[in-house]
Design an enzyme around this catalytic site. Structure first.
Site, PDB file in Angstrom:
ATOM      1  N   GLY A  61      -2.495  -3.561  17.435  1.00 23.29           N
ATOM      2  CA  GLY A  61      -1.655  -2.386  17.670  1.00 23.29           C
ATOM      3  C   GLY A  61      -2.513  -1.245  18.184  1.00 23.29           C
ATOM      4  O   GLY A  61      -3.047  -0.443  17.411  1.00 23.29           O
ATOM      5  N   MET A 114      -2.374   5.897  17.558  1.00 24.57           N
ATOM      6  CA  MET A 114      -3.136   5.860  16.300  1.00 24.57           C
ATOM      7  C   MET A 114      -4.169   4.736  16.313  1.00 24.57           C
ATOM      8  O   MET A 114      -5.314   4.917  15.900  1.00 24.57           O
ATOM      9  CB  MET A 114      -2.183   5.645  15.108  1.00 24.57           C
ATOM     10  N   VAL A 174       1.009  -1.281  13.582  1.00 16.02           N
ATOM     11  CA  VAL A 174       2.224  -1.380  14.415  1.00 16.02           C
ATOM     12  C   VAL A 174       3.358  -0.755  13.615  1.00 16.02           C
ATOM     13  O   VAL A 174       3.213  -0.532  12.413  1.00 16.02           O
ATOM     14  CB  VAL A 174       2.553  -2.858  14.761  1.00 16.02           C
ATOM     15  N   ASN A 190       3.279   3.264   7.939  1.00 21.51           N
ATOM     16  CA  ASN A 190       4.037   3.939   6.878  1.00 21.51           C
ATOM     17  C   ASN A 190       5.086   2.988   6.322  1.00 21.51           C
ATOM     18  O   ASN A 190       6.288   3.217   6.450  1.00 21.51           O
ATOM     19  CB  ASN A 190       4.724   5.188   7.444  1.00 21.51           C
ATOM     20  N   SER A 235      -3.232   9.038   6.565  1.00 19.68           N
ATOM     21  CA  SER A 235      -2.665  10.348   6.902  1.00 19.68           C
ATOM     22  C   SER A 235      -3.629  11.171   7.753  1.00 19.68           C
ATOM     23  O   SER A 235      -4.843  11.068   7.602  1.00 19.68           O
ATOM     24  CB  SER A 235      -2.355  11.135   5.623  1.00 19.68           C
ATOM     25  N   GLY A 250      -2.492  12.060  11.246  1.00 20.35           N
ATOM     26  CA  GLY A 250      -2.065  12.004  12.644  1.00 20.35           C
ATOM     27  C   GLY A 250      -3.149  11.398  13.520  1.00 20.35           C
ATOM     28  O   GLY A 250      -4.143  10.843  13.032  1.00 20.35           O
ATOM     29  N   LYS A 310       1.095   7.175  -0.542  1.00 21.09           N
ATOM     30  CA  LYS A 310       1.292   7.794   0.782  1.00 21.09           C
ATOM     31  C   LYS A 310       2.716   8.346   0.893  1.00 21.09           C
ATOM     32  O   LYS A 310       2.944   9.411   1.471  1.00 21.09           O
ATOM     33  CB  LYS A 310       0.997   6.776   1.900  1.00 21.09           C
ATOM     34  N   HIS A 338       2.783  11.514  -0.898  1.00 22.72           N
ATOM     35  CA  HIS A 338       2.075  12.484  -0.046  1.00 22.72           C
ATOM     36  C   HIS A 338       3.064  13.062   0.962  1.00 22.72           C
ATOM     37  O   HIS A 338       3.135  14.277   1.176  1.00 22.72           O
ATOM     38  CB  HIS A 338       0.912  11.797   0.680  1.00 22.72           C
ATOM     39  N   ASN A 339       3.840  12.197   1.597  1.00 27.12           N
ATOM     40  CA  ASN A 339       4.778  12.672   2.609  1.00 27.12           C
ATOM     41  C   ASN A 339       5.914  13.488   1.987  1.00 27.12           C
ATOM     42  O   ASN A 339       6.368  14.469   2.576  1.00 27.12           O
ATOM     43  CB  ASN A 339       5.355  11.490   3.398  1.00 27.12           C
ATOM     44  N   GLU A 396       4.529  16.728   1.504  1.00 26.84           N
ATOM     45  CA  GLU A 396       4.424  17.321   2.865  1.00 26.84           C
ATOM     46  C   GLU A 396       5.776  17.925   3.269  1.00 26.84           C
ATOM     47  O   GLU A 396       5.843  19.051   3.791  1.00 26.84           O
ATOM     48  CB  GLU A 396       3.993  16.209   3.824  1.00 26.84           C
ATOM     49  N   TYR A 397       6.855  17.190   3.014  1.00 28.81           N
ATOM     50  CA  TYR A 397       8.188  17.713   3.342  1.00 28.81           C
ATOM     51  C   TYR A 397       8.444  19.026   2.583  1.00 28.81           C
ATOM     52  O   TYR A 397       8.971  19.989   3.141  1.00 28.81           O
ATOM     53  CB  TYR A 397       9.268  16.704   2.935  1.00 28.81           C
ATOM     54  N   ARG A 418      16.652  19.181   6.149  1.00 24.47           N
ATOM     55  CA  ARG A 418      16.498  18.481   7.445  1.00 24.47           C
ATOM     56  C   ARG A 418      17.820  17.837   7.843  1.00 24.47           C
ATOM     57  O   ARG A 418      18.203  17.852   9.019  1.00 24.47           O
ATOM     58  CB  ARG A 418      15.403  17.416   7.359  1.00 24.47           C
TER      59      ARG A 418
HETATM   60  C1  6PG Z   1       0.648  11.948   7.932  1.00 26.82           C
HETATM   61  C2  6PG Z   1       2.075  12.185   8.293  1.00 26.82           C
HETATM   62  C3  6PG Z   1       2.557  11.059   9.146  1.00 26.82           C
HETATM   63  C4  6PG Z   1       3.826  11.348   9.874  1.00 26.82           C
HETATM   64  C5  6PG Z   1       4.954  11.645   8.979  1.00 26.82           C
HETATM   65  C6  6PG Z   1       6.023  12.413   9.669  1.00 26.82           C
HETATM   66  O1  6PG Z   1       0.398  11.915   6.737  1.00 26.82           O
HETATM   67  O2  6PG Z   1      -0.176  11.819   8.837  1.00 26.82           O
HETATM   68  O3  6PG Z   1       2.851  12.254   7.147  1.00 26.82           O
HETATM   69  O4  6PG Z   1       2.607   9.920   8.344  1.00 26.82           O
HETATM   70  O5  6PG Z   1       3.635  12.389  10.747  1.00 26.82           O
HETATM   71  O6  6PG Z   1       5.414  10.411   8.545  1.00 26.82           O
HETATM   72  O7  6PG Z   1       7.156  12.127   9.029  1.00 26.82           O
HETATM   73  P1  6PG Z   1       8.570  12.602   9.501  1.00 26.82           P
HETATM   74  O8  6PG Z   1       8.735  12.142  10.926  1.00 26.82           O
HETATM   75  O9  6PG Z   1       9.484  11.919   8.561  1.00 26.82           O
HETATM   76  O10 6PG Z   1       8.535  14.083   9.390  1.00 26.82           O
END
Ligand code: 6PG
Length: 471
Positions: A8, A12, A74, A102, A128, A130, A182, A185-186, A189-190, A287
């Site tokens: 893949g 990334m 992938v 993910n 994580s 990007g 993870k 973590h997300n 993040e949200y 969202r």
């Molecule tokens: C990370 C981000 C990455 C991704 C998110 C975005 O840790 O690098 O979290 O995994 O950018 O999954 O998620 P959404 O598209 O759901 O906002």
């Protein structure tokens, strides 16, 4: 130096292959497009490790030393399963497949069991940071077959971000534990992003501030406890100018938020585990509502717009901004209490024996939620603190100092139609959590009245009784 496979080579994958090669590891690459791999190899020709273009899966497998370690980057779900099903008959016992996407932790759980049943190893790794992180140092949360971790730990820790010399990359437990971490973590993040959006909204709609002025506020907050990657980039996003209009980029971005599912999964899992996650929930719902733009416009036409100007409601502009900063600090503490308590509950429920301090440590650099705050959290856990961070002296004091401003911002915000669901999610949660005598005695009375569900008497604990309702 290690020699790994990587399937893949998208944005990334390409970045991660070059990162590994920069650290001196060789990578056999496989992708549907040979030209893409060729470009990655050419671009990385001066890196220490080799970037080898493989024409097909057999070439990849033949190129790797045994036991083989193959990383897969992938899209989660069907594409990943196709790769795994293709590899299984071609691999030898003891070989390892590691998923860096993910994936939902339950699918990872099933994949670990499926591969271990045929003598292969499987690791589910959340990564994580990007594309930039993948190239220069992501944060990596691994889980799954422990025996195989030692084999990839070295190269992955070389490629990962480091905080004061400690690699932000670890193995946390069996099964889907890495992907669960993870996912949370997300979810966090949200919540962090929703709080940023809410304070931005108050500044924009309530205080009438321009994007550039808001950018300066975020930049100022970088000097205090909110110092974090997301606040830093909020400052940059707010400051950016659109070359086409010459106005702020923020003003030309459509207000419909996307999401790929990890935030929603976090909320669902928290609900399953019976652990509050009000900030993540508020963020996902915000969202969802944002995505329904047409319906919002229809409602606005019917009811009038919600946010009203609130200049003066929080004192001077400086006082308002200070109150917003404190409100975010208080809400952030609550968000992380919730996140770590979900992790603790999952650890107990699934017998993962998660090390919360180690989780906080890998989140200190490389990942999207990296912040000074996480360094403080890891110190609390290292010092034996519980998952309820609110009781750790540093956060207890911080909550006492900032909660009054969170309440002030919410009261002023709500009475002027501002949207503050995540901020309120924190306040409501904290207030309920610090209430020794809750109102659940009424819930229990009602349940017993209509369904004979029983309750405990305060003067006879441990004994299930019925009330005198139907005598
Ligand atoms: C990370 C981000 C990455 C991704 C998110 C975005 O840790 O690098 O979290 O995994 O950018 O999954 O998620 P959404 O598209 O759901 O906002």
């Amino acid at each position: 130096m290690a020699h790994l496979g990587l399937i893949g080579i998208g944005v990334m994958g390409a970045a991660f292959a070059q990162n590994l090669a920069e650290e001196g590891h060789s990578v056999s690459m496989l992708d549907r497009t040979i030209a893409k791999m060729q470009a990655v190899a050419n671009e990385g020709k001066d890196l220490k490790g080799d970037l080898i273009v493989c024409a097909d899966a057999q070439a990849l497998i033949d190129s790797l030393p045994k036991p083989r370690s193959i990383l897969v980057l992938v899209p989660a779900g069907g594409p990943l399963d196709s790769v795994i099903d293709m590899l299984i008959p071609m691999l030898d016992k003891g070989d390892l497949i590691a998923d860096l996407g993910n994936s939902n932790y339950k699918n990872t759980q099933a994949r670990v069991a499926k591969l271990e049943a045929v003598g292969l190893h499987f690791l589910g790794m959340g990564i994580s940071g990007g594309a930039e992180g993948a190239r220069h140092g992501p944060s990596i949360m691994a889980g799954g077959s422990k025996d195989s971790w030692a084999r990839v730990k070295g190269p992955l820790q070389d490629a990962a971000a480091a905080f004061e010399g400690d690699p932000c990359c670890d193995w946390f437990g069996p099964g889907g534990s890495g992907h669960f971490i993870k996912m949370i973590h997300n979810g966090i993040e949200y919540g962090d992003m929703q709080q940023i959006a809410e304070t931005y909204g108050i500044m924009r709609d309530g205080l009438g501030m321009k994007a550039g002025e808001i950018a300066d506020v975020f930049k100022g907050w970088m000097k205090g406890p909110l110092n974090s990657y997301l606040i830093e980039i909020a400052g940059e996003v707010a400051a950016a100018v659109d070359p086409k209009t010459g106005g702020p980029v923020l003003d030309i971005i459509l207000d419909k938020a996307g999401q790929k599912g990890t935030g929603r999964w976090s909320v669902i899992e928290a609900l399953h585990l019976g652990t509050p996650a009000s900030l993540m929930m508020a963020a996902v719902e915000a969202r969802n509502i944002s995505a329904a733009k047409d319906s919002r416009l229809e409602m606005e036409a019917a009811f009038g717009p919600s946010p009203e100007v609130m200049i003066g409601a929080l004192g001077t502009r400086k006082a308002a901004i200070d109150a917003l900063e404190n409100a975010m600090i208080a809400a952030k503490v609550c968000a992380y209490v919730q996140g770590f308590e979900v992790l603790k509950r999952a650890s107990d429920e699934f017998e993962w024996d998660l090390d919360l301090a180690a989780i906080a440590r890998v989140w200190r650099a490389g990942c999207i939620i990296r912040s000074v705050f996480l360094d403080e959290i890891s110190d609390v856990f290292d010092g034996g603190g519980s998952s309820n961070l609110a009781l750790a002296p540093i956060f207890q004091q911080r909550l006492k100092d900032t909660m009054p401003d969170l309440q002030k911002v919410i009261v002023a915000g709500i009475s002027h139609g501002q949207q503050v669901p995540a901020l309120y999610g924190a306040l409501g949660y904290h207030n309920m959590r610090r209430t020794g005598q809750s109102t659940a005695n009424m819930i229990q009375g009602l349940r017993d009245y209509f369904g004979a569900h029983t309750f405990e008497r305060v003067d006879d604990l441990g004994v299930a009784v019925n009330g005198p309702w139907h005598d």
